[in-house]
Motif scaffolding. Structure first.
Motif, PDB file in Angstrom:
ATOM      1  N   VAL A   1     -12.711  -2.549  -2.963  1.00  0.00           N
ATOM      2  CA  VAL A   1     -11.353  -3.019  -2.685  1.00  0.00           C
ATOM      3  C   VAL A   1     -11.306  -4.538  -2.682  1.00  0.00           C
ATOM      4  CG1 VAL A   1      -9.495  -3.084  -0.986  1.00  0.00           C
ATOM      5  CG2 VAL A   1     -10.720  -0.943  -1.401  1.00  0.00           C
TER       6      VAL A   1
ATOM      7  N   ALA B   1       2.984  -1.060   4.217  1.00  0.00           N
ATOM      8  CA  ALA B   1       2.591   0.307   3.878  1.00  0.00           C
ATOM      9  C   ALA B   1       3.802   1.212   3.745  1.00  0.00           C
ATOM     10  CB  ALA B   1       1.634   0.859   4.934  1.00  0.00           C
TER      11      ALA B   1
ATOM     12  N   LEU C   1      -1.541  -1.336  -4.139  1.00  0.00           N
ATOM     13  CA  LEU C   1      -2.558  -0.297  -4.085  1.00  0.00           C
ATOM     14  C   LEU C   1      -1.818   1.035  -4.027  1.00  0.00           C
ATOM     15  CD1 LEU C   1      -5.104  -1.787  -1.515  1.00  0.00           C
ATOM     16  CD2 LEU C   1      -5.416  -1.566  -3.989  1.00  0.00           C
TER      17      LEU C   1
ATOM     18  N   ASP D   1      -1.701   5.258  -4.222  1.00  0.00           N
ATOM     19  CA  ASP D   1      -2.276   6.593  -4.255  1.00  0.00           C
ATOM     20  C   ASP D   1      -1.641   7.358  -5.421  1.00  0.00           C
ATOM     21  OD1 ASP D   1      -3.687   8.845  -3.550  1.00  0.00           O
ATOM     22  OD2 ASP D   1      -2.399   9.393  -1.877  1.00  0.00           O
TER      23      ASP D   1
ATOM     24  N   VAL E   1      -7.178   1.484   5.371  1.00  0.00           N
ATOM     25  CA  VAL E   1      -6.984   0.444   4.362  1.00  0.00           C
ATOM     26  C   VAL E   1      -6.261  -0.764   4.957  1.00  0.00           C
ATOM     27  CG1 VAL E   1      -5.914  -0.113   2.149  1.00  0.00           C
ATOM     28  CG2 VAL E   1      -6.981   2.118   2.487  1.00  0.00           C
ATOM     29  N   VAL E   2      -5.250  -0.526   5.770  1.00  0.00           N
ATOM     30  CA  VAL E   2      -4.526  -1.632   6.408  1.00  0.00           C
ATOM     31  C   VAL E   2      -5.477  -2.461   7.253  1.00  0.00           C
ATOM     32  CG1 VAL E   2      -2.805  -2.205   8.160  1.00  0.00           C
ATOM     33  CG2 VAL E   2      -2.259  -0.534   6.376  1.00  0.00           C
TER      34      VAL E   2
ATOM     35  N   GLN F   1      -4.176   5.442   5.370  1.00  0.00           N
ATOM     36  CA  GLN F   1      -3.316   4.263   5.467  1.00  0.00           C
ATOM     37  C   GLN F   1      -3.829   3.308   6.542  1.00  0.00           C
ATOM     38  OE1 GLN F   1       1.093   3.848   7.038  1.00  0.00           O
ATOM     39  NE2 GLN F   1       1.147   4.820   5.012  1.00  0.00           N
TER      40      GLN F   1
ATOM     41  N   GLU G   1       0.556   5.074   0.330  1.00  0.00           N
ATOM     42  CA  GLU G   1      -0.417   6.081   0.778  1.00  0.00           C
ATOM     43  C   GLU G   1       0.245   6.991   1.796  1.00  0.00           C
ATOM     44  OE1 GLU G   1      -2.943   8.490   1.430  1.00  0.00           O
ATOM     45  OE2 GLU G   1      -4.100   6.904   0.428  1.00  0.00           O
TER      46      GLU G   1
ATOM     47  N   VAL H   1      -0.085  -6.852   4.702  1.00  0.00           N
ATOM     48  CA  VAL H   1       0.071  -5.519   4.118  1.00  0.00           C
ATOM     49  C   VAL H   1       1.388  -4.886   4.532  1.00  0.00           C
ATOM     50  CG1 VAL H   1      -1.032  -3.284   3.736  1.00  0.00           C
ATOM     51  CG2 VAL H   1      -2.423  -5.251   4.408  1.00  0.00           C
TER      52      VAL H   1
ATOM     53  N   LEU I   1       0.844  -1.185   0.000  1.00  0.00           N
ATOM     54  CA  LEU I   1       0.000   0.000   0.000  1.00  0.00           C
ATOM     55  C   LEU I   1       0.885   1.242   0.000  1.00  0.00           C
ATOM     56  CD1 LEU I   1      -2.696   1.566   0.368  1.00  0.00           C
ATOM     57  CD2 LEU I   1      -2.385   1.272   2.848  1.00  0.00           C
TER      58      LEU I   1
END
Length: 291
Positions: A274, A193, A213, A215, A180-181, A177, A171, A191, A169
């Motif tokens: 998602v 990040a 994913l 941004d 979504v996590v 963040q 973001e 995940v 991810l």
């Protein structure tokens, strides 16, 4: 009380994050109180007022007037030096209004700001329920305190291909963040990040991932550039990269796909979208794109 814990948390933390971010001296305070309804308090529902006050830099009248406008912020480039607040506050306003509430801001330049939003909540054991954004079975009282699992994102949702996936991810907003996590880990996804495109490129080269994913607007390197950098390496040319962004115009989607992204999802984060994207690409999870 019965409400949407994920969305309330997202709005509140977004506002608190901004209050702390722009306060060098003094402090930021959060207060939650019960708000009296003009027509009398319903025995089936209650309305809460969330107040966030800070002693930060504040804003003038013109800046405050534009604060909740969609896609408006001081730095509109895809690669920004500082994290913005415009997109986050626009999304927060939408979330509050969709939950049946209202949000306001009062500020004076050099003296600080005050953000207030009120929301209705149903009381346990009653038929009355406030507006919700998603999730069947939302009135099941026992589910609220523990958030949402994948099974709640749609009746009979097939998440077999999702569990065990390794997702990167990218973001830069701490609140987005975190949201979504949490959603991904709830359905068994591992995940990692990162906060910008530079870190995303390095992460892909360091460990295997099944999907990214990404941004779009991030500091140091934007998501479009990062996607092209990743796919320029033959080893990762087929690595699925999905945009997860507040840029929702048709031309934004076109730019994402042109850069090599496989799909374009927009914020506020819709868990169903998602999970659907992860299911679509989950069949690849046993063929992780290793460094």
């Amino acid at each position: 009380m019965i409400g949407d814990p994920l969305r309330v948390e997202q709005v509140l933390l977004n506002i608190v994050h901004n209050a702390v971010k722009f306060t060098r001296k003094g402090g930021a305070a959060v207060r939650v109180s019960r708000r009296e309804n003009p027509g009398g308090e319903s025995r089936h529902a209650v309305r809460l007022l969330f107040d966030v006050k800070d002693t930060g830099v504040g804003m003038d009248e013109e800046q405050a007037g534009k604060l909740f406008m969609p896609f408006t912020q001081a730095d509109t480039s895809h690669t920004r030096k500082y994290g913005g607040t415009g997109l986050g506050l626009s999304i927060s306003r939408s979330l509050v209004e969709l939950m049946g509430g209202e949000i306001r801001c009062g500020s004076r330049l050099g003296e600080g700001s005050r953000f207030s939003f009120s929301l209705p909540f149903a009381l346990p054991g009653t038929a009355a329920e406030p507006p919700v954004l998603w999730g069947e079975g939302f009135g099941k009282e026992q589910e609220h305190s523990q958030g949402y699992s994948g099974e709640e994102m749609g009746e009979g949702a097939d998440l077999e291909n999702v569990e065990g996936m390794r997702v990167l991810l990218a973001e830069d907003n701490e609140i987005n963040q975190m949201i979504v996590v949490e959603l991904l880990r709830d359905v068994g996804v591992t995940v990692t990040a990162v906060e910008n495109g530079v870190e995303a490129v390095k992460a892909v080269e360091k460990e295997p991932f099944d999907l990214v994913l990404m941004d779009i607007q991030m500091p140091e390197m934007d998501g479009l550039t990062a996607t092209m950098r990743i796919h320029s390496n033959p080893k990762y040319k087929d690595l699925p990269i999905i945009a997860l962004t507040a840029h929702a115009l048709p031309e934004d989607r076109e730019a994402s796909l042109k850069s090599g992204m496989n799909e374009h999802l927009t914020k506020p984060v819709d868990p169903d979208e998602v999970y659907a994207a992860l299911r679509q690409w989950g069949k690849r999870k046993k063929k992780a794109f290793a460094p």
